[in-house]
Every structure is written in C-alpha cells, then in structure tokens.
Design an enzyme around this catalytic site. Structure first.
Site, PDB file in Angstrom:
ATOM      1  CG  HIS A   1       5.147   1.001   2.733  1.00 27.92           C
ATOM      2  ND1 HIS A   1       4.557   2.131   2.184  1.00 27.92           N
ATOM      3  CD2 HIS A   1       4.602   0.880   3.967  1.00 27.92           C
ATOM      4  CE1 HIS A   1       3.714   2.660   3.046  1.00 27.92           C
ATOM      5  NE2 HIS A   1       3.712   1.918   4.138  1.00 27.92           N
TER       6      HIS A   1
ATOM      7  CG  HIS B   1      -0.119   0.169   2.531  1.00 28.47           C
ATOM      8  ND1 HIS B   1       0.579  -0.867   3.112  1.00 28.47           N
ATOM      9  CD2 HIS B   1       0.103   1.245   3.326  1.00 28.47           C
ATOM     10  CE1 HIS B   1       1.191  -0.444   4.201  1.00 28.47           C
ATOM     11  NE2 HIS B   1       0.932   0.843   4.348  1.00 28.47           N
TER      12      HIS B   1
ATOM     13  NE  ARG C   1       8.192  -4.540  10.675  1.00 23.97           N
ATOM     14  CZ  ARG C   1       9.254  -3.804  10.372  1.00 23.97           C
ATOM     15  NH1 ARG C   1      10.472  -4.295  10.538  1.00 23.97           N
ATOM     16  NH2 ARG C   1       9.112  -2.562   9.907  1.00 23.97           N
TER      17      ARG C   1
ATOM     18  CG  ASP D   1       1.782   4.948   4.841  1.00 27.49           C
ATOM     19  OD1 ASP D   1       1.247   3.831   4.661  1.00 27.49           O
ATOM     20  OD2 ASP D   1       2.814   5.106   5.531  1.00 27.49           O
TER      21      ASP D   1
HETATM   22  C1  LIG Z   1      -7.424  -0.955   3.778  1.00 27.77           C
HETATM   23  C2  LIG Z   1      -7.226   0.172   4.422  1.00 27.77           C
HETATM   24  C3  LIG Z   1      -6.498   0.284   5.705  1.00 27.77           C
HETATM   25  C4  LIG Z   1      -6.173   1.768   5.771  1.00 27.77           C
HETATM   26  C5  LIG Z   1      -7.464   2.350   5.228  1.00 27.77           C
HETATM   27  C6  LIG Z   1      -7.631   1.528   3.954  1.00 27.77           C
HETATM   28  O1  LIG Z   1      -8.936   1.539   3.452  1.00 27.77           O
HETATM   29  C7  LIG Z   1      -6.637   2.066   2.905  1.00 27.77           C
HETATM   30  C8  LIG Z   1      -5.437   2.787   3.571  1.00 27.77           C
HETATM   31  C9  LIG Z   1      -4.953   2.065   4.831  1.00 27.77           C
HETATM   32  C10 LIG Z   1      -3.992   2.903   5.662  1.00 27.77           C
HETATM   33  C11 LIG Z   1      -2.493   2.693   5.331  1.00 27.77           C
HETATM   34  C12 LIG Z   1      -1.652   3.629   6.190  1.00 27.77           C
HETATM   35  C13 LIG Z   1      -2.092   3.606   7.668  1.00 27.77           C
HETATM   36  O2  LIG Z   1      -1.664   2.388   8.265  1.00 27.77           O
HETATM   37  C14 LIG Z   1      -3.632   3.711   7.790  1.00 27.77           C
HETATM   38  C15 LIG Z   1      -4.051   3.910   9.245  1.00 27.77           C
HETATM   39  C16 LIG Z   1      -4.119   4.804   6.909  1.00 27.77           C
HETATM   40  O3  LIG Z   1      -4.335   5.959   7.186  1.00 27.77           O
HETATM   41  O4  LIG Z   1      -4.347   4.307   5.641  1.00 27.77           O
HETATM   42  C17 LIG Z   1      -4.252   2.506   7.092  1.00 27.77           C
HETATM   43  C18 LIG Z   1      -5.786   2.370   7.129  1.00 27.77           C
HETATM   44  C19 LIG Z   1      -6.260   1.480   8.282  1.00 27.77           C
HETATM   45  O5  LIG Z   1      -5.535   0.591   8.741  1.00 27.77           O
HETATM   46  O6  LIG Z   1      -7.419   1.654   8.682  1.00 27.77           O
HETATM   47  O1  LIG Z   2       4.754  -2.232  10.303  1.00 25.85           O
HETATM   48  C1  LIG Z   2       5.470  -1.723   9.460  1.00 25.85           C
HETATM   49  O2  LIG Z   2       6.672  -1.821   9.460  1.00 25.85           O
HETATM   50  C2  LIG Z   2       4.812  -0.890   8.366  1.00 25.85           C
HETATM   51  C3  LIG Z   2       3.332  -0.779   8.569  1.00 25.85           C
HETATM   52  C4  LIG Z   2       2.691   0.185   7.645  1.00 25.85           C
HETATM   53  O3  LIG Z   2       3.111   0.375   6.543  1.00 25.85           O
HETATM   54  C5  LIG Z   2       1.504   0.914   8.106  1.00 25.85           C
HETATM   55  O4  LIG Z   2       1.081   0.692   9.271  1.00 25.85           O
HETATM   56  O5  LIG Z   2       0.981   1.730   7.334  1.00 25.85           O
HETATM   57 FE   LIG Z   3       2.183   2.064   5.583  1.00 27.13          FE
END
Ligand SMILES: C=C1C[C@]23C[C@@]1(O)CC[C@H]2[C@@]12CC[C@H](O)[C@@](C)(C(=O)O1)[C@H]2[C@@H]3C(=O)O
Ligand SMILES: O=C(O)CCC(=O)C(=O)O
Ligand SMILES: [Fe+2]
Length: 329
Positions: free
Chosen positions: A258, A201, A268, A203
C-alpha cells in the site's frame, strides 16, 4: 496549519511513483466486513486471502475516541518545529518529518511514531494528546485481538487465541503511528501526478489497523499489480495483513502493498496501530494450518531478527524475500 517547506523541496527526492506495480488505479470494490455479521469470520478470511486488506464497519469503537485523537494530533502538528522536535527521542521512535525510516525514504508527511506497549511520556504539553492516544490505543488493541480471533475461527484453528495471545503478551512489540499529510499544492510540477505521501510498502507486523479522516490518498495494490484507491471513511477501520501474518499462514494470506498519495487540497490524518509479537517469538507457519506434508515456505527466524533486518531496508523492498526458502532447499 503546518506548511512543509515545499519551495525548497527537490521533488525528485520523493521516490516519485517508484512503483513496481502497474501505475493504473482501478476501481475494484474494497471488501467490507460487518463485525456484527455472523459470517464475519469467513468473510475476513476471504478478504485476507484475496486482498490482504479489508474495511471494518460496526466495530463498536466510539467515533468520539477517534475524533478526539484526531483533534489532539492536529494540535500537536500545529506546534512550531522546535516544539515538535522535543518529541524527537532517539531514532526510530518519536516525531519525524519528511524522512521515513533510516534508509533514505522521503514522503510528504510528518508523523509521530510511538511504542504502543506501553505508550511513552514525552512532555507535560503532550498530556492531553497522550490521554487521547491511550484511550484510542486501548480500544484498537482490543479490536485487533478480536479480528485475529475471528481469523483463527475462520481458519478453523484451535486454540482461537493462537494469534491474539501474541498481540496481548505483555512483551508484545506493538507500535502506534499518527501520520499528517499537509495538502501538497504543486501536483502540476509532477506532470499532474500527486506527490508521494508514504511510499509503497508492506507492514512488517502481524496486523495493522488504520483509521483516517475523510481525505483520500490511501491506495492498495491488487494481486494483478493494479493500484486501487481506497475511499476514505472516517467512521471505519481499515485492516492490513502484515508480513508476519503472511508467514504464519504459510503464504495463504499475503501482506498487502500500500501507499499514500498526498492530496493537493486536503490534509490527511491517519492513525495506525501495528500489532506485533514479542521480539523473542519465532515467526513460522502455525502448525495447525499446515496440511499433511506441507512444508514451510520460510526459513526460521524470530520477530527480532525480522524486524532488525526490515528496519535496514527501504520502504519498497521485498523484505520477506531474504527469509523465503529457495525452491530446492
Ligand atoms: C523504511 C522503513 C520505514 C519502516 C522501517 C523501514 O526500514 C521498512 C518498514 C517501514 C515500516 C512500515 C510500517 C510502519 O509504518 C513502520 C513503523 C514499520 O514497522 O515498518 C515503518 C518503519 C518506520 O517508519 O520506521
Ligand atoms: O497514512 C496512511 O494512511 C498509511 C500509512 C502507512 O501505511 C504506515 O504508516 O505504515
Ligand atoms: Fe503501512
């Protein structure tokens, strides 16, 4: 140690290496930025352009803050499922296990996902965890601000707080996540491949600042589509360019794809601060960065609009796609 109930797992659920990138791991050097180096600003800009990712050393955040929170987090993750469930407030914030987001993504992971501005209070028992998190988040928030100010300087932007003021706004939408990946014991069931801990994904925010213990697992995707393992370094931070910063630089920086693979032998623990702007903020290329006649590659949207759309997507989706202008528009 928390044992995720692996005998009942259907491995196929776990978005098994459903990768749009080439599956090869290469060994390119991860850019390393020394914060005490006078050239740090131009080195950061170069790393953000080439990788959307870099390692940060000499950052002056005391290691004790990191290890204290790591220890507190492990104490939390060792609690029984019913205790951890008490920290499961309404979706999407709180304790989560195996399910990431609300679109069906799974991973070999349990986590705490919290609002970072301010951190919440969820129970008496979590007092020492929250104290450690508060101290850590305060330090990392300051560091994120320093990093985006160096970016502004490196890009020769005025004022130098054009980006940091968004992260420091009292309504900044920042979150904080602690991920715990227990050792995943059955890689042979996957033909020798490791289980996905956190699927690929980008961020969505402006910037993410990550610290992990000394376990491997994090990989980034290079511009040519090859995946590179990031050697862990518990004393360093790893910084990701997020989707919002890609837009603010009109694509000059690219948000980095990543993922994390679970390790068969070691747990981890990672802690990530996600710096986002206030919900009402328009996300658009910074006018100071646009060359004469250069047009935005993106439609107009606010952070609220982007976040709302992003949280309906699956991890591996290209979230910015819906916000890109078509070539003739
Ligand atoms: C599948 C998902 C988890 C996420 C929200 C989403 O719909 C798409 C983006 C995902 C992500 C990735 C970065 C962060 O870990 C996170 C908190 C964010 O802001 O976007 C996660 C979201 C999540 O885990 O709820
Ligand atoms: O746990 C990690 O090292 C990365 C996790 C990550 O990419 C995320 O939480 O968005
Ligand atoms: Fe991430």
């Amino acid at each position: 140690m928390v044992v995720l109930s692996h005998p009942t797992l259907d491995f196929n659920q776990y978005s098994l290496l459903r990768s749009t990138c080439k599956p090869t791991a290469s060994f390119a050097e991860i850019p390393e930025i020394d914060l005490s180096d006078p050239n740090a600003k131009s080195n950061i800009v170069k790393a953000c352009e080439e990788f959307g990712f870099f390692k940060l050393v000499n950052h002056r955040v005391p290691i004790e803050l990191m290890t204290k929170l790591e220890d507190e987090s492990l104490c939390f993750f060792k609690l029984s499922e019913s205790e951890k469930d008490k920290a499961r407030p309404p979706h999407p914030l709180g304790y989560g296990c195996k399910n990431i987001g609300s679109s069906g993504d799974k991973g070999w992971i349990e986590y705490l996902l919290l609002n970072a501005n301010p951190l919440p209070i969820f129970s008496q028992n979590s007092h020492t965890f929250l104290c450690a998190a508060e101290e850590y988040v305060t330090a990392v928030k300051k560091l994120s601000s320093q990093v985006v100010e160096l970016i502004a300087e490196g890009l020769k932007m005025e004022p130098r707080n054009a980006i940091s003021k968004l992260l420091n706004d009292e309504k900044a939408d920042c979150c904080f996540r602690v991920n715990h990946y227990p050792p995943c014991p059955e890689p042979q069931a996957l033909g020798g491949r490791n289980m996905i801990g956190f699927g690929e994904h980008t961020d969505p925010q402006i910037i993410s600042v990550l610290r992990s213990n000394n376990s491997t697992g994090l990989q980034i995707c290079l511009r040519d589509g090859a995946w590179v393992s990031v050697p862990p370094d518990a004393g360093a931070f790893f910084v990701n360019v997020g989707d919002a910063l890609q837009v603010m630089t009109n694509g000059r920086f690219k948000s980095v794809k990543h993922k994390v693979l679970a390790d068969p032998n070691r747990e981890r623990v990672s802690m990530i601060y996600f710096g986002g702007p206030p919900l009402s903020e328009k996300i658009a290329p910074l006018p100071q960065l646009l060359e004469e006649g250069e047009e935005s590659l993106y439609k107009e949207f606010t952070w609220w609009e982007y976040k709302t759309a992003a949280y309906k997507t699956k991890l591996a989706d290209h979230r910015l796609g819906a916000f890109e202008k078509s070539p003739n528009s």
